[in-house]
Design a protein around this motif. Structure first.
Motif, mmCIF file in Angstrom:
data_model
loop_
_atom_site.group_PDB
_atom_site.id
_atom_site.type_symbol
_atom_site.label_atom_id
_atom_site.label_comp_id
_atom_site.label_asym_id
_atom_site.label_seq_id
_atom_site.Cartn_x
_atom_site.Cartn_y
_atom_site.Cartn_z
ATOM 1 N N VAL A 1 38.281 86.855 12.156
ATOM 2 C CA VAL A 1 37.145 86.099 11.457
ATOM 3 C C VAL A 1 37.601 85.836 9.881
ATOM 4 C CG1 VAL A 1 34.986 86.863 10.227
ATOM 5 C CG2 VAL A 1 35.283 87.493 12.723
ATOM 6 N N GLY A 2 37.248 84.556 9.391
ATOM 7 C CA GLY A 2 37.786 84.113 8.159
ATOM 8 C C GLY A 2 36.960 83.907 7.172
ATOM 9 N N ASP A 3 37.121 83.253 5.968
ATOM 10 C CA ASP A 3 36.772 83.371 4.944
ATOM 11 C C ASP A 3 35.185 82.775 4.974
ATOM 12 O OD1 ASP A 3 38.867 84.312 3.869
ATOM 13 O OD2 ASP A 3 39.474 82.674 2.756
ATOM 14 N N THR A 4 35.099 81.558 5.677
ATOM 15 C CA THR A 4 34.175 80.620 5.801
ATOM 16 C C THR A 4 32.990 81.720 6.331
ATOM 17 O OG1 THR A 4 35.105 78.596 6.020
ATOM 18 C CG2 THR A 4 33.122 78.788 6.964
ATOM 19 N N ALA A 5 33.125 82.404 7.460
ATOM 20 C CA ALA A 5 32.445 83.228 8.249
ATOM 21 C C ALA A 5 32.009 84.315 7.208
ATOM 22 C CB ALA A 5 33.086 83.941 9.351
ATOM 23 N N LYS A 6 32.636 84.882 6.226
ATOM 24 C CA LYS A 6 32.114 85.930 5.482
ATOM 25 C C LYS A 6 31.095 85.256 4.307
ATOM 26 C CE LYS A 6 33.452 89.109 1.979
ATOM 27 N NZ LYS A 6 34.573 89.797 1.345
ATOM 28 N N ALA A 7 31.365 83.997 3.901
ATOM 29 C CA ALA A 7 30.258 83.440 3.076
ATOM 30 C C ALA A 7 29.051 83.197 4.006
ATOM 31 C CB ALA A 7 31.027 82.281 2.495
ATOM 32 N N TRP A 8 29.220 82.425 5.117
ATOM 33 C CA TRP A 8 28.179 82.004 5.934
ATOM 34 C C TRP A 8 27.077 83.247 6.233
ATOM 35 C CZ3 TRP A 8 26.313 83.228 10.845
ATOM 36 C CH2 TRP A 8 25.550 82.338 11.202
ATOM 37 N N SER A 9 27.793 84.573 6.657
ATOM 38 C CA SER A 9 27.159 85.420 6.989
ATOM 39 C C SER A 9 26.572 86.168 5.674
ATOM 40 C CB SER A 9 28.024 86.648 7.764
ATOM 41 O OG SER A 9 29.022 86.963 6.903
ATOM 42 N N ASN A 10 26.481 85.700 4.449
ATOM 43 C CA ASN A 10 26.065 86.464 3.622
ATOM 44 C C ASN A 10 26.754 87.815 3.175
ATOM 45 O OD1 ASN A 10 24.424 85.773 1.133
ATOM 46 N ND2 ASN A 10 22.796 87.410 2.024
ATOM 47 N N GLY A 11 28.191 87.826 3.520
ATOM 48 C CA GLY A 11 28.773 88.802 3.139
ATOM 49 C C GLY A 11 28.909 90.075 4.371
ATOM 50 N N ARG A 12 28.201 89.967 5.605
ATOM 51 C CA ARG A 12 27.929 90.697 6.372
ATOM 52 C C ARG A 12 29.403 90.756 7.467
ATOM 53 N NH1 ARG A 12 22.346 90.545 9.966
ATOM 54 N NH2 ARG A 12 23.746 91.705 11.151
ATOM 55 N N PHE A 13 29.903 89.730 7.651
ATOM 56 C CA PHE A 13 31.200 89.694 8.378
ATOM 57 C C PHE A 13 32.398 89.945 7.430
ATOM 58 C CE2 PHE A 13 29.485 86.616 11.628
ATOM 59 C CZ PHE A 13 28.575 87.340 12.230
ATOM 60 N N CYS A 14 33.714 90.560 7.910
ATOM 61 C CA CYS A 14 34.573 90.871 7.515
ATOM 62 C C CYS A 14 35.712 89.555 7.696
ATOM 63 C CB CYS A 14 35.001 92.266 7.896
ATOM 64 S SG CYS A 14 36.965 92.588 7.405
ATOM 65 N N ASN A 15 36.330 89.019 6.624
ATOM 66 C CA ASN A 15 37.461 88.105 6.569
ATOM 67 C C ASN A 15 38.682 88.848 6.765
ATOM 68 O OD1 ASN A 15 37.018 89.161 4.008
ATOM 69 N ND2 ASN A 15 37.817 86.971 2.790
ATOM 70 N N VAL A 16 39.138 89.385 7.863
ATOM 71 C CA VAL A 16 40.192 90.271 8.213
ATOM 72 C C VAL A 16 41.523 89.675 7.582
ATOM 73 C CG1 VAL A 16 40.712 89.239 10.588
ATOM 74 C CG2 VAL A 16 41.336 91.579 9.981
ATOM 75 N N LYS A 17 42.135 90.537 6.801
ATOM 76 C CA LYS A 17 43.691 90.357 6.473
ATOM 77 C C LYS A 17 44.443 90.644 7.614
ATOM 78 C CE LYS A 17 41.971 91.584 1.461
ATOM 79 N NZ LYS A 17 42.356 92.652 0.507
ATOM 80 N N HIS A 18 45.400 89.792 7.807
ATOM 81 C CA HIS A 18 46.201 90.084 8.773
ATOM 82 C C HIS A 18 47.848 89.550 8.515
ATOM 83 C CE1 HIS A 18 44.189 86.208 9.738
ATOM 84 N NE2 HIS A 18 45.428 85.942 10.577
ATOM 85 N N ARG A 19 48.674 90.049 9.070
ATOM 86 C CA ARG A 19 50.074 89.473 8.895
ATOM 87 C C ARG A 19 50.949 89.530 10.245
ATOM 88 N NH1 ARG A 19 53.406 94.251 5.815
ATOM 89 N NH2 ARG A 19 53.633 95.597 7.430
#
Length: 297
Positions: free
Chosen positions: A212-230
């Protein structure tokens, strides 16, 4: 000590599937899909084509060009010296696959596999969008006409690179990513939302990862986690991955639907244009989504 592991979701289990997907987006920002409907044979063929295309001479790969950075070939660079990737931007738009294939002289067989694979992931992404809406109590095709980007990646690891980072810690700027990671070579790691520790996302043959990315976090009003990964180098070998990035609205703004806002959950982010956000991420050097804070309401 408890060992955390990202959720594994069986896409054939219809009971509460939408709720399971939303819960994984909220609690982890990533999950693995099994029984997702993309044929194992097609996935195997796509991995082979990724290897063959990324083995082309550099002067050929560089013909995979695009006027905007990040939408064509990504060569090894100082930030990711072991990584390179070919890119098919807006893959579902008319002529996109033909253009990519003509740029680097893809064979008819390679083109057939590439097209079947790209659209299999594209339709899977559309399905996930509908399930996200359903799990949040809404209707509609969330990703209708959103541009998607297909990337074919290779990590060229040597004995000297073992223990080093193949892809630096980052979030994805779009809504979600469907990733076919290497079933033989591990290395994908994600930050646990609560503990902050790096958790290996061990491969499961035939599975696909959703990030899940940044756009999802904003669209979900902060509900979704924009996962940090490597991606880390665990062994001296070649590692491949293929990713479909579901990006953002083509014409409209990224904004939370009214259904996700109330007096207890006011708007967290002002609406923004996805392409403007993507460029801002690059110009402000915000690989883990720090640029989102610039849009706080």
């Amino acid at each position: 000590m408890e060992r955390y592991s990202a959720p594994v979701i069986d896409m054939k289990e219809s009971e509460n599937l939408a709720e399971k997907i939303v819960k994984a987006c909220e609690e982890w920002g990533c999950f693995r899909m099994v029984n997702h409907g993309v044929a194992i044979e097609l996935m195997t063929q796509m991995k082979a084509i990724t290897l063959s295309l990324t083995d082309l001479p550099m002067e050929v790969k560089q013909k995979n060009s695009h006027p905007e950075p990040g939408k064509g070939y990504t060569p090894p660079n100082s930030a990711s010296p072991f990584f390179e990737g070919l890119s098919l931007y807006d893959m579902a738009s008319p002529g996109a696959i033909d253009l990519f294939c003509s740029q680097i002289n893809v064979s008819p067989h390679q083109r057939e596999v590439l097209s079947k694979y790209a659209f299999a992931l594209y339709y899977l992404g559309q399905f996930l969008g509908r399930k996200v809406m359903e799990g949040l109590g809404m209707d509609g095709d969330l990703f209708e006409d959103w541009p998607c980007q297909l990337k074919m990646n290779k990590y060229n690891y040597s004995p000297q690179s073992v223990g080093l980072t193949g892809a630096v810690l980052h979030t994805d700027p779009g809504f979600l990513t469907i990733l076919q990671d290497d079933e033989m070579v591990n290395g994908l790691e994600a930050i646990h939302k609560i503990t902050g520790e790096l958790v290996p996302l061990d491969p499961i043959p035939g599975s696909l990862v959703v990030n899940v990315g940044d756009t999802a976090k904003a669209w979900s009003n902060g509900r979704f986690c924009n996962v940090k990964h490597r991606v880390q180098c665990y062994e001296a070998t070649v590692r491949t991955s293929v990713a479909l990035f579901v990006l953002g609205p083509r014409d409209g703004k990224v904004e939370a639907p009214p259904h996700l806002m109330d007096s207890d959950h006011p708007r967290r982010y002002v609406p923004f244009d996805f392409e403007e956000y993507r460029k801002l991420r690059a110009s402000t050097k915000s690989p883990t989504g720090e640029a989102l804070e610039l849009f706080l309401a």
